[in-house]
Design a protein around this motif. Structure first.
Motif, PDB file in Angstrom:
ATOM      1  N   HIS A  38     131.329  21.807-118.918  1.00  0.00           N
ATOM      2  CA  HIS A  38     129.898  21.483-118.861  1.00  0.00           C
ATOM      3  C   HIS A  38     129.105  22.287-119.897  1.00  0.00           C
ATOM      4  N   ILE A  39     129.527  23.494-120.210  1.00  0.00           N
ATOM      5  CA  ILE A  39     128.862  24.296-121.245  1.00  0.00           C
ATOM      6  C   ILE A  39     129.120  23.676-122.617  1.00  0.00           C
ATOM      7  N   GLN A  40     130.353  23.251-122.864  1.00  0.00           N
ATOM      8  CA  GLN A  40     130.676  22.620-124.140  1.00  0.00           C
ATOM      9  C   GLN A  40     129.872  21.327-124.324  1.00  0.00           C
ATOM     10  N   ARG A  41     129.752  20.558-123.270  1.00  0.00           N
ATOM     11  CA  ARG A  41     128.964  19.321-123.330  1.00  0.00           C
ATOM     12  C   ARG A  41     127.498  19.645-123.629  1.00  0.00           C
ATOM     13  N   THR A  42     126.967  20.689-122.990  1.00  0.00           N
ATOM     14  CA  THR A  42     125.575  21.103-123.226  1.00  0.00           C
ATOM     15  C   THR A  42     125.369  21.529-124.676  1.00  0.00           C
ATOM     16  N   ILE A  43     126.330  22.257-125.237  1.00  0.00           N
ATOM     17  CA  ILE A  43     126.242  22.675-126.641  1.00  0.00           C
ATOM     18  C   ILE A  43     126.225  21.451-127.553  1.00  0.00           C
ATOM     19  N   ASN A  44     127.100  20.485-127.291  1.00  0.00           N
ATOM     20  CA  ASN A  44     127.123  19.263-128.105  1.00  0.00           C
ATOM     21  C   ASN A  44     125.780  18.543-128.056  1.00  0.00           C
ATOM     22  N   ILE A  45     125.224  18.421-126.857  1.00  0.00           N
ATOM     23  CA  ILE A  45     123.943  17.719-126.713  1.00  0.00           C
ATOM     24  C   ILE A  45     122.826  18.478-127.430  1.00  0.00           C
ATOM     25  N   ALA A  46     122.827  19.808-127.327  1.00  0.00           N
ATOM     26  CA  ALA A  46     121.808  20.613-128.017  1.00  0.00           C
ATOM     27  C   ALA A  46     121.936  20.472-129.533  1.00  0.00           C
ATOM     28  N   MET A  47     123.158  20.457-130.045  1.00  0.00           N
ATOM     29  CA  MET A  47     123.368  20.286-131.482  1.00  0.00           C
ATOM     30  C   MET A  47     122.921  18.897-131.933  1.00  0.00           C
ATOM     31  N   ALA A  48     123.254  17.889-131.153  1.00  0.00           N
ATOM     32  CA  ALA A  48     122.835  16.527-131.497  1.00  0.00           C
ATOM     33  C   ALA A  48     121.311  16.408-131.472  1.00  0.00           C
ATOM     34  N   ALA A  49     120.683  17.034-130.488  1.00  0.00           N
ATOM     35  CA  ALA A  49     119.219  16.998-130.405  1.00  0.00           C
ATOM     36  C   ALA A  49     118.595  17.701-131.601  1.00  0.00           C
ATOM     37  N   SER A  50     119.193  18.800-132.040  1.00  0.00           N
ATOM     38  CA  SER A  50     118.682  19.502-133.221  1.00  0.00           C
ATOM     39  C   SER A  50     118.776  18.620-134.458  1.00  0.00           C
ATOM     40  N   MET A  51     119.890  17.929-134.606  1.00  0.00           N
ATOM     41  CA  MET A  51     120.045  17.055-135.761  1.00  0.00           C
ATOM     42  C   MET A  51     119.054  15.894-135.702  1.00  0.00           C
ATOM     43  N   MET A  52     118.847  15.346-134.511  1.00  0.00           N
ATOM     44  CA  MET A  52     117.877  14.252-134.368  1.00  0.00           C
ATOM     45  C   MET A  52     116.457  14.742-134.632  1.00  0.00           C
ATOM     46  N   ALA A  53     116.172  16.005-134.322  1.00  0.00           N
ATOM     47  CA  ALA A  53     114.848  16.557-134.635  1.00  0.00           C
ATOM     48  C   ALA A  53     114.616  16.540-136.139  1.00  0.00           C
ATOM     49  N   ALA A 113     111.892  14.007-140.632  1.00  0.00           N
ATOM     50  CA  ALA A 113     111.962  13.255-141.904  1.00  0.00           C
ATOM     51  C   ALA A 113     111.242  11.919-141.763  1.00  0.00           C
ATOM     52  N   ALA A 114     111.425  11.250-140.620  1.00  0.00           N
ATOM     53  CA  ALA A 114     110.757   9.972-140.395  1.00  0.00           C
ATOM     54  C   ALA A 114     109.243  10.135-140.345  1.00  0.00           C
ATOM     55  N   LEU A 115     108.784  11.178-139.682  1.00  0.00           N
ATOM     56  CA  LEU A 115     107.337  11.424-139.605  1.00  0.00           C
ATOM     57  C   LEU A 115     106.741  11.749-140.968  1.00  0.00           C
ATOM     58  N   SER A 116     107.509  12.424-141.806  1.00  0.00           N
ATOM     59  CA  SER A 116     106.999  12.770-143.124  1.00  0.00           C
ATOM     60  C   SER A 116     106.862  11.530-144.004  1.00  0.00           C
ATOM     61  N   GLN A 117     107.591  10.465-143.684  1.00  0.00           N
ATOM     62  CA  GLN A 117     107.499   9.219-144.449  1.00  0.00           C
ATOM     63  C   GLN A 117     106.357   8.326-143.977  1.00  0.00           C
ATOM     64  N   ALA A 118     105.874   8.610-142.755  1.00  0.00           N
ATOM     65  CA  ALA A 118     104.834   7.743-142.171  1.00  0.00           C
ATOM     66  C   ALA A 118     103.499   7.935-142.849  1.00  0.00           C
TER      67      ALA A 118
END
Length: 196
Positions: free
Chosen positions: A171-186, A191-196
């Motif tokens: 469950h900790i490994q899964r949480t780390i993956n989700i946090a990393m994915a969320a950081s990348m999506m941020a 980048a998307a907001l800067s194009q708007a």
């Protein structure tokens, strides 16, 4: 010059596609494969820097259609990486691949990494500290950026390798993956907001 160095540190150390994927390659494939990938990122980020400094990036992005196409391709690829990280399940590997991405993978990632362009544009167009000579200032900036960039990326590589060796509960490994994915999506959303 110290203000520039501080800006470099904080802009590079924050989670983005380069450092997150470095940790992922380290976790999935170890130090040797991770070092080759970091070499690719290093070459790629310096190519991006040269494109920014020389004006090539500005010339390419002056065409609205090409800028839009490149933007959506970058966002799509980074969103795909974030999704793969989030769905990696209970194994901290960030990147599930049969073989490591290598030098070419690092260069490719930096070529489409919107954070690389944004950071390099901010660093090389701002934070002036050598008004006597633009060429000397640019050369010093390259030296400072790389002197900070290299240890930061190897620290992220070490982090990925260390997380893998820790054998954390699922469950900790899964949480780390989700946090990393969320950081990348941020990064993607910024980048998307800067194009708007």
């Amino acid at each position: 010059m110290l203000t520039f160095a501080a800006a470099v540190f904080f802009l590079i150390i924050t989670p983005g596609p380069g450092v997150l994927s470095t940790a992922g390659v380290g976790a999935a494939f170890g130090a040797r494969a991770g070092s080759r990938y970091v070499l690719g990122l290093f070459i790629g980020t310096n190519l991006v820097s040269l494109a920014v400094v020389s004006g090539v990036t500005a010339a390419i992005l002056a065409d609205d259609r090409l800028r839009t196409l490149l933007f959506f391709a970058s966002v799509a690829y980074l969103a795909y990486l974030a999704l793969r990280i989030a769905l990696a399940g209970s194994k901290v590997a960030f990147i599930e691949r049969a073989k490591p991405p290598g030098v070419g993978g690092g260069i490719l990632l930096q070529a489409i990494n919107p954070k690389a362009y944004a950071v390099n544009t901010a660093l090389f167009s701002g934070f002036g500290f050598w008004p006597q000579s633009f060429a000397v200032e640019i050369a010093l900036k390259f030296l400072i950026v790389n002197a900070i960039w290299i240890p930061i990326h190897f620290a992220w590589l070490w982090l990925g390798i260390t997380l893998q060796r820790m054998n954390l509960p699922h469950h900790i490994q899964r949480t780390i993956n989700i946090a990393m994915a969320a950081s990348m999506m941020a990064v993607v959303l910024l980048a998307a907001l800067s194009q708007a």
